[in-house]
Design an enzyme around this catalytic site. Structure first.
Site, short mmCIF file in Angstrom:
data_model
loop_
_atom_site.label_atom_id
_atom_site.label_comp_id
_atom_site.label_asym_id
_atom_site.label_seq_id
_atom_site.Cartn_x
_atom_site.Cartn_y
_atom_site.Cartn_z
N ASN A 9 -26.36 12.70 -16.97
CA ASN A 9 -27.05 12.13 -15.91
C ASN A 9 -26.21 11.64 -14.72
O ASN A 9 -25.90 10.55 -14.70
CB ASN A 9 -27.99 10.90 -16.50
N TRP A 10 -26.26 12.48 -13.77
CA TRP A 10 -25.38 11.94 -12.46
C TRP A 10 -26.05 11.25 -11.50
O TRP A 10 -25.51 10.60 -10.65
CB TRP A 10 -25.11 13.36 -11.72
N HIS A 96 -36.81 7.02 -17.00
CA HIS A 96 -35.38 6.38 -16.95
C HIS A 96 -35.80 4.75 -16.38
O HIS A 96 -36.51 4.68 -15.56
CB HIS A 96 -34.42 6.69 -16.03
N GLU A 168 -32.20 3.91 -24.39
CA GLU A 168 -31.53 3.26 -23.25
C GLU A 168 -31.67 1.91 -23.30
O GLU A 168 -32.27 1.48 -22.58
CB GLU A 168 -31.47 3.98 -22.14
N SER A 214 -23.71 2.95 -21.42
CA SER A 214 -22.23 2.89 -21.18
C SER A 214 -21.52 3.52 -22.53
O SER A 214 -20.36 3.19 -23.32
CB SER A 214 -21.90 1.41 -21.75
N GLY A 235 -24.09 8.37 -18.37
CA GLY A 235 -24.09 8.27 -16.90
C GLY A 235 -22.75 8.16 -16.41
O GLY A 235 -22.16 9.33 -16.01
N GLY A 236 -22.15 7.25 -16.11
CA GLY A 236 -20.82 6.94 -15.50
C GLY A 236 -19.95 7.97 -15.99
O GLY A 236 -19.28 8.59 -15.20
P1 PGA Z 1 -24.35 4.64 -18.31
O1 PGA Z 1 -25.78 5.19 -17.78
O2 PGA Z 1 -23.95 5.84 -19.22
O3 PGA Z 1 -23.54 4.79 -16.74
O4 PGA Z 1 -24.70 3.33 -18.73
C1 PGA Z 1 -26.50 5.83 -18.70
C2 PGA Z 1 -27.92 6.00 -18.19
O5 PGA Z 1 -28.48 5.36 -17.22
O6 PGA Z 1 -28.60 7.24 -18.39
#
Ligand code: PGA
Length: 251
Positions: A9-10, A96, A168, A214, A235-236
């Site tokens: 998920n960019w 989301h 999430e 995370s 995400g990150g």
């Molecule tokens: P994150 O984001 O891995 O940066 O915590 C996950 C997401 O929001 O899908």
């Protein structure tokens, strides 16, 4: 058999050239012996090109990060599920927490988006999860159940087979604070039971439930080895090919 899935998920990151380079690096370095479906979720302008790049490997596909709750017409700035499907995407991420919080998306609105996505043969990655306050007040199970009931449980058994869940917890997103494997497993198990009660074993056994928040190369294998965790929404760490590949290779 349910699928293992890892989604990048960019969010609103990466200019076009960096996005395409990242896809290329991941495509050319993923280990062949790992059975996992990899999904890139770029911003709308890159969906078509990323989908083209993914055509060479059946295990790779593309998702949008959202779609409109409307079908078509005079809605400036909106992007319909039909448009997204016509650009080669296979999935759409819906619900989301960033959309729920920053754009006031309700369970009802997300339900309409889900219906539009499924009508256009897109598979849905449905996000749910509680705030820290809800977890501290032990309301997290009730909250997630309500999100799922209000947006998903109107679907038929056939339709729900096109849905993947991403749990999430909001307090873990982008914070570096991951849910423990036990906390995540407990919620995934709870979610799978909800689907078993509402539908049947066939649906719940085949439902992929991803963890997001995370997730990184250091915690992925512990999370993915839990009985009810079938992958991750990343995400990150999905913005760097080495980190994302390490997560993919954690199964
Ligand atoms: P994150 O984001 O891995 O940066 O915590 C996950 C997401 O929001 O899908």
């Amino acid at each position: 058999m349910r699928k293992n899935i890892v989604v990048a998920n960019w969010k609103m990151n990466l200019v076009r050239s960096d996005a395409l380079l990242l896809v290329h690096e991941v495509l050319s370095n993923k280990a062949d012996n790992i059975s996992v479906n990899v999904v890139f979720a770029p911003s709308y302008p890159y969906i078509y090109k990323v989908a083209k790049l993914c055509e060479i490997n059946d295990n790779f596909s593309v998702s949008s990060q959202d779609c409109s709750s409307r079908k078509q017409g005079a809605h400036t700035g909106e992007v319909s599920a039909e448009m997204i499907a016509s650009c080669g995407a296979e999935y759409v991420i819906l619900g989301h927490s960033e959309r729920r919080i920053k754009f006031n998306e309700s369970n009802e609105q997300i339900k309409h988006k889900i219906d539009n996505a499924l009508e256009n043969n897109l598979k849905v990655i449905f996000c749910c999860g509680e705030s820290l306050q809800q977890r501290d007040s032990e309301l997290h199970f009730d909250w997630v159940e309500e999100q799922i009931k209000e947006s998903i449980f109107h679907l038929s058994k056939d339709q729900v087979k096109c849905v993947t869940i991403a749990y999430e917890p909001i307090w873990a997103i982008g914070t570096g604070k991951t849910a423990s494997a036990v906390q995540a497993q407990d919620m995934h198990h709870f979610i799978r039971n909800l689907f078993e009660k509402k539908y049947d074993n066939d649906v719940s056994d085949n439902l992929s439930i991803l963890y997001g928040g995370s997730c990184n190369p250091n915690n992925a294998s512990q999370l993915f080895s839990q009985k009810d965790i079938d992958g991750g929404l990343i995400g990150g760490a999905s913005l760097h090919s080495d980190k994302f590949l390490a997560i993919i290779n954690s199964f």
